[in-house]
Each structure stands twice: as structure tokens, then as C-alpha cells.
Design an enzyme around this catalytic site. Structure first.
Site, PDB file in Angstrom:
ATOM      1  N   CYS A   1       1.099  -1.199  -0.037  1.00  0.00           N
ATOM      2  CA  CYS A   1       0.029  -0.045   0.020  1.00  0.00           C
ATOM      3  C   CYS A   1       0.882   1.234   0.099  1.00  0.00           C
ATOM      4  CB  CYS A   1      -0.896  -0.224   1.137  1.00  0.00           C
ATOM      5  SG  CYS A   1      -2.356  -1.327   1.029  1.00  0.00           S
TER       6      CYS A   1
ATOM      7  N   HIS B   1      -6.354  -3.370  -1.537  1.00  0.00           N
ATOM      8  CA  HIS B   1      -5.576  -4.365  -0.169  1.00  0.00           C
ATOM      9  C   HIS B   1      -6.261  -5.461  -0.133  1.00  0.00           C
ATOM     10  CE1 HIS B   1      -3.047  -5.228   2.891  1.00  0.00           C
ATOM     11  NE2 HIS B   1      -4.132  -5.684   3.430  1.00  0.00           N
TER      12      HIS B   1
ATOM     13  N   HIS C   1      -0.300 -10.382  -4.639  1.00  0.00           N
ATOM     14  CA  HIS C   1       0.653  -9.916  -5.683  1.00  0.00           C
ATOM     15  C   HIS C   1       1.153 -11.049  -6.324  1.00  0.00           C
ATOM     16  CE1 HIS C   1       3.116 -10.874  -2.187  1.00  0.00           C
ATOM     17  NE2 HIS C   1       4.105 -11.123  -2.859  1.00  0.00           N
TER      18      HIS C   1
ATOM     19  N   HIS D   1       3.989 -12.719  -8.937  1.00  0.00           N
ATOM     20  CA  HIS D   1       5.299 -12.751  -9.379  1.00  0.00           C
ATOM     21  C   HIS D   1       5.337 -13.227 -10.704  1.00  0.00           C
ATOM     22  CE1 HIS D   1       7.179 -12.924  -5.353  1.00  0.00           C
ATOM     23  NE2 HIS D   1       6.095 -13.342  -4.973  1.00  0.00           N
TER      24      HIS D   1
HETATM   25  P1  AMP Z   1       6.216 -12.942  -1.349  1.00  0.00           P
HETATM   26  O1  AMP Z   1       7.412 -13.642  -0.534  1.00  0.00           O
HETATM   27  O2  AMP Z   1       5.566 -13.707  -2.337  1.00  0.00           O
HETATM   28  O3  AMP Z   1       5.293 -12.311  -0.473  1.00  0.00           O
HETATM   29  O4  AMP Z   1       6.830 -11.642  -2.358  1.00  0.00           O
HETATM   30  C1  AMP Z   1       7.258 -10.670  -1.648  1.00  0.00           C
HETATM   31  C2  AMP Z   1       7.925  -9.962  -2.843  1.00  0.00           C
HETATM   32  O5  AMP Z   1       8.432  -8.740  -2.719  1.00  0.00           O
HETATM   33  C3  AMP Z   1       9.563 -10.453  -2.682  1.00  0.00           C
HETATM   34  O6  AMP Z   1       9.892 -11.266  -3.918  1.00  0.00           O
HETATM   35  C4  AMP Z   1      10.641  -9.391  -2.522  1.00  0.00           C
HETATM   36  O7  AMP Z   1      11.835  -9.281  -2.958  1.00  0.00           O
HETATM   37  C5  AMP Z   1       9.623  -8.170  -2.838  1.00  0.00           C
HETATM   38  N1  AMP Z   1       9.905  -7.105  -2.250  1.00  0.00           N
HETATM   39  C6  AMP Z   1      10.061  -6.662  -0.929  1.00  0.00           C
HETATM   40  N2  AMP Z   1      10.053  -5.242  -0.676  1.00  0.00           N
HETATM   41  C7  AMP Z   1      10.204  -4.836  -2.088  1.00  0.00           C
HETATM   42  C8  AMP Z   1      10.224  -3.625  -2.530  1.00  0.00           C
HETATM   43  N3  AMP Z   1      10.501  -2.559  -1.690  1.00  0.00           N
HETATM   44  N4  AMP Z   1      10.255  -3.115  -3.724  1.00  0.00           N
HETATM   45  C9  AMP Z   1      10.252  -4.117  -4.597  1.00  0.00           C
HETATM   46  N5  AMP Z   1       9.945  -5.642  -4.215  1.00  0.00           N
HETATM   47  C10 AMP Z   1       9.929  -5.636  -2.969  1.00  0.00           C
HETATM   48 ZN    ZN Z   2      -1.710  -3.204   1.172  1.00  0.00          ZN
END
Ligand code: AMP
Ligand code: ZN
Length: 114
Positions: free
Chosen positions: A7, A46, A100, A102
Site C-alpha cells: 500500500c 488491499h 501480488h 510474481h
Molecule cells: P512474497 O514472498 O511472495 O510475499 O513476495 C514478496 C516479494 O516482494 C519478494 O519477492 C520481495 O523481494 C519483494 N519486495 C519486498 N520489498 C520490496 C520493495 N521495496 N520493492 C520491490 N519488491 C519488494
Molecule cells: Zn496493502
């Protein structure tokens, strides 16, 4: 949500490399890439995990997959192959509790995932 990392990113409070944005979705470069292309496609709404999706979110989820296809074409990983991953809950590797997806590609992918 004020204490949610994504967020904050959506609100522009944390700098990121944004690769797409519309009224429903943003897509950013993952800060810790696991493949030559590693993008995160994030709905602006969210929603903590996939378990919290409701029937109202049907269009949103469709838009996310269409966005992933478009980004895969832009990154030229559409023909070599790509993976769309949603980690749901801590046991599956979820660390940010704002849903999210990937988008990973640019290298051979193995199966099963770790
Ligand atoms: P998950 O582990 O599936 O919840 O994915 C979270 C993802 O967010 C991970 O791949 C992290 O590398 C990524 N992440 C965390 N902080 C940031 C950030 N500030 N900017 C971009 N990606 C991020
Ligand atoms: Zn959020």
C-alpha cells in the site's frame, strides 16, 4: 492499509521501479530478482491473500493475467516461457500480505518449485 508495504508503494511513499500502472494495478521490478525478469503485479486494492478474494474481484484477477501477458511480450519472454506465481500464506513463502503475482522468466524454470 497504513502498515502495508505494498500500500505504501502504491501510494508513492516508497520508491520503486514501476513498469506499468492503471486504475486497478501496478507492476514493479522485484527488489530481489530471482530471474532475469522478475516483476510483481499488484492490485491497488488491499487484499491480504488469495483466500480473501471475493466474487467482486473476478475482473481484477482477469486484468492481472492480461497485464502479465502484456509484460511478458514486452520483455520478450512470452515465447521462451514464463511463470506467474502467487504465494498464499507463510507456509507457501508469502512475506508481504497484500496479494501480488510474481512474473518470472528469462531463464529455464525447474519443476517442482522449491
Ligand atoms: P512474497 O514472498 O511472495 O510475499 O513476495 C514478496 C516479494 O516482494 C519478494 O519477492 C520481495 O523481494 C519483494 N519486495 C519486498 N520489498 C520490496 C520493495 N521495496 N520493492 C520491490 N519488491 C519488494
Ligand atoms: Zn496493502
Amino acid at each position: 492499509m497504513s502498515d502495508c508495504l505494498f500500500c505504501k508503494i502504491i501510494n508513492g511513499d516508497i520508491p520503486v521501479t514501476k513498469v506499468f500502472e492503471d486504475e486497478l494495478i501496478i507492476a514493479i521490478e522485484d527488489i530481489n530478482p530471482q530471474a532475469p525478469t522478475h516483476l510483481l503485479i499488484i492490485p491497488k486494492k488491499h487484499i491480504a491473500t488469495a483466500l480473501e478474494l471475493s466474487s467482486k474481484d473476478r475482473q481484477l484477477i482477469g486484468e492481472i493475467f492480461l497485464c502479465a501477458n502484456k509484460l511478458a511480450e514486452e520483455r520478450k519472454i512470452d515465447q521462451s516461457g514464463f511463470r506467474i506465481v502467487n504465494n498464499c500464506q507463510e507456509g507457501a513463502g508469502q512475506t508481504v500480505f497484500h496479494i501480488h503475482f510474481h512474473l518470472l522468466g528469462g531463464r529455464p524454470m525447474t519443476w517442482p518449485p522449491g
